[in-house]
Scaffold this motif. Structure first.
Motif, PDB file in Angstrom:
ATOM      1  N   SER A  50       0.837  -1.192   0.000  1.00  0.00           N
ATOM      2  CA  SER A  50       0.000   0.000   0.000  1.00  0.00           C
ATOM      3  C   SER A  50       0.874   1.245   0.000  1.00  0.00           C
ATOM      4  O   SER A  50       2.064   1.191   0.341  1.00  0.00           O
ATOM      5  CB  SER A  50      -0.928   0.013   1.230  1.00  0.00           C
ATOM      6  N   GLY A  51       0.262   2.343  -0.386  1.00  0.00           N
ATOM      7  CA  GLY A  51       0.950   3.632  -0.346  1.00  0.00           C
ATOM      8  C   GLY A  51       2.218   3.664  -1.169  1.00  0.00           C
ATOM      9  O   GLY A  51       2.274   3.179  -2.301  1.00  0.00           O
ATOM     10  N   THR A  52       3.265   4.196  -0.590  1.00  0.00           N
ATOM     11  CA  THR A  52       4.517   4.399  -1.319  1.00  0.00           C
ATOM     12  C   THR A  52       5.259   3.100  -1.606  1.00  0.00           C
ATOM     13  O   THR A  52       6.218   3.090  -2.372  1.00  0.00           O
ATOM     14  CB  THR A  52       5.451   5.342  -0.531  1.00  0.00           C
ATOM     15  N   THR A  53       4.843   1.981  -0.985  1.00  0.00           N
ATOM     16  CA  THR A  53       5.510   0.701  -1.244  1.00  0.00           C
ATOM     17  C   THR A  53       4.946  -0.004  -2.471  1.00  0.00           C
ATOM     18  O   THR A  53       5.372  -1.109  -2.784  1.00  0.00           O
ATOM     19  CB  THR A  53       5.381  -0.232  -0.022  1.00  0.00           C
ATOM     20  N   LEU A  54       3.996   0.628  -3.134  1.00  0.00           N
ATOM     21  CA  LEU A  54       3.400   0.012  -4.312  1.00  0.00           C
ATOM     22  C   LEU A  54       4.346   0.121  -5.503  1.00  0.00           C
ATOM     23  O   LEU A  54       4.507   1.182  -6.103  1.00  0.00           O
ATOM     24  CB  LEU A  54       2.069   0.702  -4.648  1.00  0.00           C
ATOM     25  N   ALA A  55       4.983  -0.964  -5.822  1.00  0.00           N
ATOM     26  CA  ALA A  55       5.877  -1.020  -6.976  1.00  0.00           C
ATOM     27  C   ALA A  55       5.781  -2.412  -7.572  1.00  0.00           C
ATOM     28  O   ALA A  55       5.812  -3.418  -6.843  1.00  0.00           O
ATOM     29  CB  ALA A  55       7.314  -0.707  -6.570  1.00  0.00           C
ATOM     30  N   LEU A  56       5.656  -2.491  -8.883  1.00  0.00           N
ATOM     31  CA  LEU A  56       5.437  -3.779  -9.526  1.00  0.00           C
ATOM     32  C   LEU A  56       6.606  -4.733  -9.281  1.00  0.00           C
ATOM     33  O   LEU A  56       6.395  -5.917  -9.004  1.00  0.00           O
ATOM     34  CB  LEU A  56       5.228  -3.576 -11.033  1.00  0.00           C
ATOM     35  N   GLY A  57       7.839  -4.233  -9.371  1.00  0.00           N
ATOM     36  CA  GLY A  57       8.994  -5.105  -9.172  1.00  0.00           C
ATOM     37  C   GLY A  57       9.028  -5.722  -7.794  1.00  0.00           C
ATOM     38  O   GLY A  57       9.259  -6.928  -7.643  1.00  0.00           O
ATOM     39  N   ALA A  58       8.774  -4.912  -6.772  1.00  0.00           N
ATOM     40  CA  ALA A  58       8.794  -5.416  -5.400  1.00  0.00           C
ATOM     41  C   ALA A  58       7.658  -6.401  -5.159  1.00  0.00           C
ATOM     42  O   ALA A  58       7.847  -7.445  -4.510  1.00  0.00           O
ATOM     43  CB  ALA A  58       8.712  -4.252  -4.411  1.00  0.00           C
ATOM     44  N   LEU A  59       6.476  -6.098  -5.689  1.00  0.00           N
ATOM     45  CA  LEU A  59       5.344  -7.003  -5.530  1.00  0.00           C
ATOM     46  C   LEU A  59       5.629  -8.341  -6.202  1.00  0.00           C
ATOM     47  O   LEU A  59       5.342  -9.410  -5.644  1.00  0.00           O
ATOM     48  CB  LEU A  59       4.078  -6.377  -6.129  1.00  0.00           C
ATOM     49  N   TYR A  60       6.198  -8.278  -7.397  1.00  0.00           N
ATOM     50  CA  TYR A  60       6.462  -9.525  -8.112  1.00  0.00           C
ATOM     51  C   TYR A  60       7.494 -10.376  -7.376  1.00  0.00           C
ATOM     52  O   TYR A  60       7.328 -11.594  -7.245  1.00  0.00           O
ATOM     53  CB  TYR A  60       6.935  -9.247  -9.533  1.00  0.00           C
ATOM     54  N   ARG A  61       8.560  -9.753  -6.909  1.00  0.00           N
ATOM     55  CA  ARG A  61       9.586 -10.536  -6.207  1.00  0.00           C
ATOM     56  C   ARG A  61       9.012 -11.190  -4.959  1.00  0.00           C
ATOM     57  O   ARG A  61       9.317 -12.358  -4.657  1.00  0.00           O
ATOM     58  CB  ARG A  61      10.765  -9.628  -5.853  1.00  0.00           C
ATOM     59  N   ALA A  62       8.174 -10.467  -4.229  1.00  0.00           N
ATOM     60  CA  ALA A  62       7.583 -11.029  -3.015  1.00  0.00           C
ATOM     61  C   ALA A  62       6.606 -12.154  -3.346  1.00  0.00           C
ATOM     62  O   ALA A  62       6.612 -13.217  -2.710  1.00  0.00           O
ATOM     63  CB  ALA A  62       6.886  -9.926  -2.224  1.00  0.00           C
ATOM     64  N   ALA A  63       5.758 -11.930  -4.354  1.00  0.00           N
ATOM     65  CA  ALA A  63       4.788 -12.960  -4.729  1.00  0.00           C
ATOM     66  C   ALA A  63       5.475 -14.172  -5.339  1.00  0.00           C
ATOM     67  O   ALA A  63       5.051 -15.317  -5.122  1.00  0.00           O
ATOM     68  CB  ALA A  63       3.766 -12.371  -5.713  1.00  0.00           C
ATOM     69  N   ASP A  64       6.543 -13.941  -6.095  1.00  0.00           N
ATOM     70  CA  ASP A  64       7.264 -15.057  -6.708  1.00  0.00           C
ATOM     71  C   ASP A  64       7.947 -15.904  -5.635  1.00  0.00           C
ATOM     72  O   ASP A  64       7.989 -17.140  -5.740  1.00  0.00           O
ATOM     73  CB  ASP A  64       8.288 -14.510  -7.697  1.00  0.00           C
TER      74      ASP A  64
END
Length: 270
Positions: free
Chosen positions: A217-231
């Motif tokens: 949420s908020g400023t932590t919304l970044a596609l790269g970070a989300l993908y690495r965490a979900a992967d």
């Protein structure tokens, strides 16, 4: 409408302007010639040669203008086809990797600016190589096509669905927190587990999926970070036995870390 689209055509303004100019010359030339023939009081004397030239111009300009407009219309159709090919995966109907990235980054930037939240699902077909080995690439394609259909049917216009590559799909859920994303992931897992996909070799193909989920949420919304965490969560789901959902831990979603049923996620606010 057609002329407006032609003027905006990627061939450039000169192409559209040329078409309109040819039509204007054609109309004015034809009108001038007809006036000189039909109106005896026409004040400007015209020689036979000039009249013949105007007539030939009119006869040549009409098919030329028609051919040019047809060419531009065909170019417009080809442009739309190329845009669709670039935007959608032909086999599954999901967004291509590039188009998904563009749309997802735009969506996440908008949500970050407003303090919103989002979740990303990384969906991977289990034992897909074994499916290809047993049923051939035709069977594998049938599985991927059906997975794409099920993803689009479940999430519709409320999410972005893309084929990331091979048997891996991504789903971006705007405005979805960890609990909602976990429930959606489990619903998808159960939906896929119930499929029996026809195969050319006679037997239906059963398939399951493993899903990694990450939220921010908020400023932590970044596609790269989300993908690495979900992967990373997906890798854990695969390691723990497949056909399950694993959610990224830490600040991206501490609840429902690894479970096989949605009830384990109900204690968290959606």
């Amino acid at each position: 409408m057609m002329l407006t689209r032609l003027l905006r055509h990627p061939l450039g303004v000169p192409a559209g302007t040329l078409a309109i100019t040819v039509l204007a010359i054609l109309a004015s030339t034809t009108l001038l010639w007809l006036s000189s023939r039909l109106l005896p009081w026409w004040p400007v004397p015209m020689s036979f040669g000039l009249k013949l030239t105007m007539l030939l111009t009119a006869l040549v300009a009409l098919p030329f203008a028609w051919a040019l407009l047809s060419l531009l219309q065909r170019a417009e159709q080809l442009r739309e086809q190329l845009q669709r090919i670039a935007a959608f995966d032909e086999l599954t109907g999901a967004y291509t990797r590039r188009q998904f990235s563009v749309l997802a980054q735009s969506t996440l930037a908008r949500l970050a600016a407003s303090g919103g939240r989002a979740s990303l699902l990384v969906v991977d077909a289990d034992w897909f190589k074994a499916i290809n080995d047993r049923h051939g690439h035709t069977g594998g394609d049938a599985v991927l096509q059906r997975l794409g259909q099920e993803l689009l049917a479940q999430f519709g216009a409320d999410a972005l669905v893309g084929r990331y590559g091979g048997e891996e799909f991504l789903v971006l859920l705007p405005d979805a927190g960890p609990a909602m994303a976990c429930r959606e992931a489990h619903a998808l897992r159960l939906r896929v587990a119930g499929l029996r996909i026809p195969a050319r070799d006679g037997g239906p193909i059963a398939v399951t999926v493993s899903i990694g989920v990450a939220s921010a949420s908020g400023t932590t919304l970044a596609l790269g970070a989300l993908y690495r965490a979900a992967d990373a969560a997906l890798y854990r789901a695969k390691h723990e036995g497949r056909d399950r959902v694993a959610q990224a831990g830490g600040p991206l979603g501490p609840h429902c870390l690894s479970c096989t049923g949605a009830p384990a996620c109900r204690h968290e606010d959606p």
